[in-house]
Design an enzyme around this catalytic site. Sequence first.
Site, PDB file in Angstrom:
ATOM      1  N   GLY A 237       1.008  -1.322  -0.031  1.00  0.00           N
ATOM      2  CA  GLY A 237       0.466   0.282  -0.464  1.00  0.00           C
ATOM      3  C   GLY A 237       1.060   1.441  -0.479  1.00  0.00           C
ATOM      4  N   SER A 238       0.737   2.171   0.813  1.00  0.00           N
ATOM      5  CA  SER A 238       0.813   4.239   0.274  1.00  0.00           C
ATOM      6  C   SER A 238       2.130   3.346   1.703  1.00  0.00           C
ATOM      7  CB  SER A 238      -0.012   4.657   0.567  1.00  0.00           C
ATOM      8  OG  SER A 238      -0.342   4.682   1.430  1.00  0.00           O
ATOM      9  N   GLY A 242       2.272   2.730   5.218  1.00  0.00           N
ATOM     10  CA  GLY A 242       3.501   1.437   5.457  1.00  0.00           C
ATOM     11  C   GLY A 242       4.350   2.152   6.937  1.00  0.00           C
ATOM     12  N   GLU A 259       5.965  -2.762   0.334  1.00  0.00           N
ATOM     13  CA  GLU A 259       5.833  -3.014  -0.501  1.00  0.00           C
ATOM     14  C   GLU A 259       5.055  -1.563  -0.657  1.00  0.00           C
ATOM     15  OE1 GLU A 259       7.042  -4.903  -3.002  1.00  0.00           O
ATOM     16  OE2 GLU A 259       7.234  -6.863  -2.162  1.00  0.00           O
ATOM     17  N   CYS A 293       1.602   0.975  -8.881  1.00  0.00           N
ATOM     18  CA  CYS A 293       2.901   1.526  -7.695  1.00  0.00           C
ATOM     19  C   CYS A 293       3.987   2.004  -8.851  1.00  0.00           C
ATOM     20  CB  CYS A 293       3.322   0.885  -6.541  1.00  0.00           C
ATOM     21  SG  CYS A 293       3.849  -0.974  -7.586  1.00  0.00           S
TER      22      CYS A 293
HETATM   23  P1  NAD Z   1      -3.441   2.529   1.210  1.00  0.00           P
HETATM   24  O1  NAD Z   1      -2.080   2.538   2.120  1.00  0.00           O
HETATM   25  O2  NAD Z   1      -4.250   3.676   1.522  1.00  0.00           O
HETATM   26  O3  NAD Z   1      -4.064   1.280   1.866  1.00  0.00           O
HETATM   27  C1  NAD Z   1      -3.763  -0.196   1.875  1.00  0.00           C
HETATM   28  C2  NAD Z   1      -3.757  -1.152   2.840  1.00  0.00           C
HETATM   29  O4  NAD Z   1      -3.272  -0.412   3.856  1.00  0.00           O
HETATM   30  C3  NAD Z   1      -5.642  -1.049   2.750  1.00  0.00           C
HETATM   31  O5  NAD Z   1      -5.813  -2.367   3.143  1.00  0.00           O
HETATM   32  C4  NAD Z   1      -5.949   0.079   3.440  1.00  0.00           C
HETATM   33  O6  NAD Z   1      -7.380  -0.759   4.188  1.00  0.00           O
HETATM   34  C5  NAD Z   1      -5.011  -0.375   4.247  1.00  0.00           C
HETATM   35  N1  NAD Z   1      -5.387   0.513   5.669  1.00  0.00           N
HETATM   36  C6  NAD Z   1      -5.037   1.909   5.558  1.00  0.00           C
HETATM   37  N2  NAD Z   1      -5.375   2.417   6.132  1.00  0.00           N
HETATM   38  C7  NAD Z   1      -5.234   1.503   7.202  1.00  0.00           C
HETATM   39  C8  NAD Z   1      -4.847   2.346   9.164  1.00  0.00           C
HETATM   40  N3  NAD Z   1      -5.131   2.706   9.505  1.00  0.00           N
HETATM   41  N4  NAD Z   1      -4.468   0.971   9.570  1.00  0.00           N
HETATM   42  C9  NAD Z   1      -4.712  -0.286   9.145  1.00  0.00           C
HETATM   43  N5  NAD Z   1      -4.904  -0.724   7.778  1.00  0.00           N
HETATM   44  C10 NAD Z   1      -5.030   0.670   7.285  1.00  0.00           C
HETATM   45  O7  NAD Z   1      -3.039   2.110   0.214  1.00  0.00           O
HETATM   46  P2  NAD Z   1      -4.028   1.895  -0.527  1.00  0.00           P
HETATM   47  O8  NAD Z   1      -4.998   3.082  -1.758  1.00  0.00           O
HETATM   48  O9  NAD Z   1      -4.589   1.082  -1.034  1.00  0.00           O
HETATM   49  O10 NAD Z   1      -2.937   1.354  -2.715  1.00  0.00           O
HETATM   50  C11 NAD Z   1      -1.909   2.019  -3.593  1.00  0.00           C
HETATM   51  C12 NAD Z   1      -1.308   2.576  -2.652  1.00  0.00           C
HETATM   52  O11 NAD Z   1      -0.351   1.314  -2.193  1.00  0.00           O
HETATM   53  C13 NAD Z   1       0.161   3.467  -3.884  1.00  0.00           C
HETATM   54  O12 NAD Z   1       1.106   3.889  -3.204  1.00  0.00           O
HETATM   55  C14 NAD Z   1       0.902   2.526  -4.534  1.00  0.00           C
HETATM   56  O13 NAD Z   1       1.978   3.092  -4.976  1.00  0.00           O
HETATM   57  C15 NAD Z   1       1.014   1.555  -3.324  1.00  0.00           C
HETATM   58  N6  NAD Z   1       1.268  -0.100  -4.121  1.00  0.00           N
HETATM   59  C16 NAD Z   1       2.198  -0.268  -4.117  1.00  0.00           C
HETATM   60  C17 NAD Z   1       2.633  -1.721  -4.384  1.00  0.00           C
HETATM   61  C18 NAD Z   1       4.300  -2.165  -4.220  1.00  0.00           C
HETATM   62  O14 NAD Z   1       4.200  -4.118  -4.738  1.00  0.00           O
HETATM   63  N7  NAD Z   1       5.307  -1.411  -4.450  1.00  0.00           N
HETATM   64  C19 NAD Z   1       1.603  -1.924  -5.005  1.00  0.00           C
HETATM   65  C20 NAD Z   1       0.675  -1.375  -4.854  1.00  0.00           C
HETATM   66  C21 NAD Z   1       0.299  -0.198  -4.464  1.00  0.00           C
END
Ligand code: NAD
Length: 492
Positions: A237-238, A242, A259, A293
């Site tokens: 995720g972001s 993270g 990631e 990403c």
């Molecule tokens: P996000 O960080 O908003 O969410 C990712 C996960 O975290 C989701 O399951 C979400 O529900 C959870 N989450 C969010 N806030 C939380 C909290 N306070 N407590 C617990 N869990 C929480 O990211 P997104 O919008 O779902 O995905 C897009 C982001 O992910 C972009 O930044 C993208 O670059 C990155 N990404 C990275 C890769 C990689 O392989 N490096 C792959 C895909 C996406």
Amino acid sequence: MTQAATRTFDVPTTHFIGGQWAEATRTFPDHNPYDGEVVFEIAAGGRTEAEQAVAAAAAAFPGWAAMPPGERQRLFLRAAEIIEARRGETVGILAVETGCSATFGHFQVSWSSSLMRQSANWGYLPQGDVLRSDVPGRFAMAVRKPLGVVAGFTPWNGAFNLAWRTFALPLAFGNTVVVKPSEEAPVSAGLLQAAILEEAGFPAGTLNVVTHAPGEAAAIADVFFESRAVRCINFTGSDKTGRMLAERAGRALKPIVLELGGYNPLLVLDDANLDNAVDAATFGAFIHQGQVCMCTRKVYVERAVHDTFVEKFAAKTRSLPAGDPRNPATLIGPLINERALSQIEERVRGAIADGATVVTGGSREGNVYAPTILTDVPPEAPVANGCEETFGPVVVVEVVDSAEEALAKAQDTPYGLSAAIMTGDQQRGLDLAQRFDAGIVHVNSATMAGEPSLPNGGVKDSGWGRSGHYAIEDFTEIRLTTLTSDAGHYPF
Ligand code: NAD
């Protein structure tokens, strides 16, 4: 098996715990990002369901860890076949749940079945080393062991394939898994995969999925961090989320695989095949509306070819069909939600106010934002400064006077996920690639060119952890085991 079959899709919409589809006590609507229509009513879980899921995974762990590799291999291969058999349905769900084009939907399905076929063999990887000991008569071994329960967080963007990555890797090395899918894609980033593994015959409790309403992730995350049975957190995720979870993992002393996002540069050198460079830039910047990403955020072009490159890049970008992703011809669908659209609009408006030129795009129609190329962007503008991921179909092109200047500028970012270099001189490309501080560098491919068998992953603020069989480092631990035959080696 299903809680509520909705519209044309007969897929589960409730938690999968210990091999059972649980009763949902509450639900929330899951919207189509293109038109706002409610596509699914999803179970809204919390602490209780997360605790049940962790308990189910812990109970399943000893049996799964002990299963002979050939038996696990058969299950993984069966799952790969089912993924392929359910291709059309999956592409349809990805379109209505995540705004994904058929092109990217098919890519995700192929990637996922390939991942399952690759992972089918990982149970046969060497399980450690035999070591030399200075103690006479001692035989020493470093034996790889699965960790136990791995708790995964999946994102919504590469919803289908990245969810497979979140649990296939730990499962392949003998762990059991609990997953909390993104609230933006609970079906395509968790529940659909659970249904496929159920159909393939994976034992109850090996994969458990708990879904939750928007804004309610924390209660489930709390359980993952508090539970002693959870031995590792696997997050995609972001970087913002993270970082927050990594701080918690530090306090809980749990390893966490991260990631995260990227600010991925593409270098177009003066000896590049320009048509190839344009194809790489267009695909890299605009696949899935720039919501991957590894999408290209900035293109550095050597001055001699800059104007021709921009002209060809703009022409190709203007030709991309945009609209409803249920139409198989569509390449540019909607952004995931209004918050994402507003951020893109604000960033582009800000860049224009700072003097940027909009070569093409810069407008929205409904929830679809036109693929946008900006030039003349001041380096400090948020869309161009390399410090903030602009997660949408916007790319900045900057002219440079040398490959060295491009490399220096492209490295000036806290991120380090993916980079790409287009050049006709392979040696020059390889030399530059070795000097890039990024987890992935492609020469003569787009920044988005991952394959499931290859070690994708980032450095710096893009996280750590590697996919492919390299994930054995993340999802196993070393058990030092010795056997000593000679007595009398103690100092007293
Ligand atoms: P996000 O960080 O908003 O969410 C990712 C996960 O975290 C989701 O399951 C979400 O529900 C959870 N989450 C969010 N806030 C939380 C909290 N306070 N407590 C617990 N869990 C929480 O990211 P997104 O919008 O779902 O995905 C897009 C982001 O992910 C972009 O930044 C993208 O670059 C990155 N990404 C990275 C890769 C990689 O392989 N490096 C792959 C895909 C996406």
